[in-house]
Design an enzyme around this catalytic site. Structure first.
Site, PDB file in Angstrom:
ATOM      1  N   CYS A 136       1.563   5.905  -5.349  1.00 25.82           N
ATOM      2  CA  CYS A 136       0.699   5.381  -4.300  1.00 25.82           C
ATOM      3  C   CYS A 136       1.478   5.366  -2.991  1.00 25.82           C
ATOM      4  O   CYS A 136       2.632   4.929  -2.980  1.00 25.82           O
ATOM      5  CB  CYS A 136       0.257   3.965  -4.691  1.00 25.82           C
ATOM      6  N   HIS A 166      -8.408   0.406  -4.734  1.00 23.22           N
ATOM      7  CA  HIS A 166      -7.906  -0.115  -3.456  1.00 23.22           C
ATOM      8  C   HIS A 166      -8.983  -0.917  -2.722  1.00 23.22           C
ATOM      9  O   HIS A 166      -8.676  -1.869  -2.009  1.00 23.22           O
ATOM     10  CB  HIS A 166      -7.453   1.029  -2.541  1.00 23.22           C
ATOM     11  N   HIS A 188      -8.324   5.377  -8.717  1.00 18.34           N
ATOM     12  CA  HIS A 188      -7.177   4.780  -8.004  1.00 18.34           C
ATOM     13  C   HIS A 188      -7.616   4.332  -6.606  1.00 18.34           C
ATOM     14  O   HIS A 188      -7.335   3.198  -6.192  1.00 18.34           O
ATOM     15  CB  HIS A 188      -6.047   5.819  -7.932  1.00 18.34           C
ATOM     16  N   GLU A 189      -8.323   5.214  -5.893  1.00 19.50           N
ATOM     17  CA  GLU A 189      -8.747   4.883  -4.520  1.00 19.50           C
ATOM     18  C   GLU A 189      -9.818   3.789  -4.535  1.00 19.50           C
ATOM     19  O   GLU A 189      -9.810   2.894  -3.694  1.00 19.50           O
ATOM     20  CB  GLU A 189      -9.259   6.133  -3.791  1.00 19.50           C
TER      21      GLU A 189
END
Ligand code: ZN
Length: 178
Positions: free
Chosen positions: A98, A144, A140-141
């Site tokens: 990341c 966030h 993953h994004e």
């Protein structure tokens, strides 16, 4: 314009991002700057909180490989107000890193396939299935935008093992910038 990244330890990475009501010039400008920031840092995905904007938006540019050979450099995709509406039961373990947690790489288990809903920069609705590495980047994004980092998804043993490295990242990147 390249934007400053938010690093592990900064509170913006832990907040839930706000939905975007209107796709205006400010958002288009943000996307352009996020694209430059992502590419300058050699990332294949970037979420708005990573550039200190708590907005429900992430971008991706995922190269594709056949073995070791890059067969496509990837195209910029924009996902506004995304929502993952389906996950496969089948999972896959793969290494992740990341831009907000420099120098660290850990294996994360995630579903192999997802269905993602979002709107693109033109305001057009998207509903698309992603699998493998593409799905992983999306998850993953999307994490966030919910204040979740990939390191939260590690086993207790791995979390313990990287504690020191995380403390060092926090000191080096966050405190030194203030
Ligand atoms: Zn990340």
């Amino acid at each position: 314009m390249k934007l400053p990244l938010a690093y592990y330890g900064e509170s913006v990475l832990r907040r839930k991002a706000q939905p975007i009501a209107t796709i205006d010039q400010t958002i288009r400008e943000l996307v352009k700057n996020m694209d430059e920031t992502m590419k300058a840092n050699r990332g294949c995905g970037l979420a708005a909180p990573q550039v200190h904007r708590s907005l429900a938006l992430f971008i991706t540019c995922i190269p594709h490989y056949a073995g070791e050979k890059k067969i496509s450099p990837g195209v910029l995709r924009v996902f506004i107000n995304p929502k993952i509406v389906a996950y496969s039961e089948e999972t896959e373990a793969c290494e992740e890193s990341c831009l907000s947690i420099p120098g660290l790489k850990e294996t994360v288990i995630r579903p192999l396939k997802i269905v993602l809903q979002a709107v693109d920069l033109e305001g057009k609705k998207i509903e698309e299935e992603f699998s493998g590495f593409d799905a992983r980047v999306m998850m993953h994004e999307n994490d966030h935008l919910n204040g979740v980092l990939y390191i939260d998804r590690l086993s207790l043993a791995r979390k313990k093992a990287i504690e020191k490295a995380l403390r060092e990242i926090k000191q080096r990147y966050t405190i030194s910038r203030k």
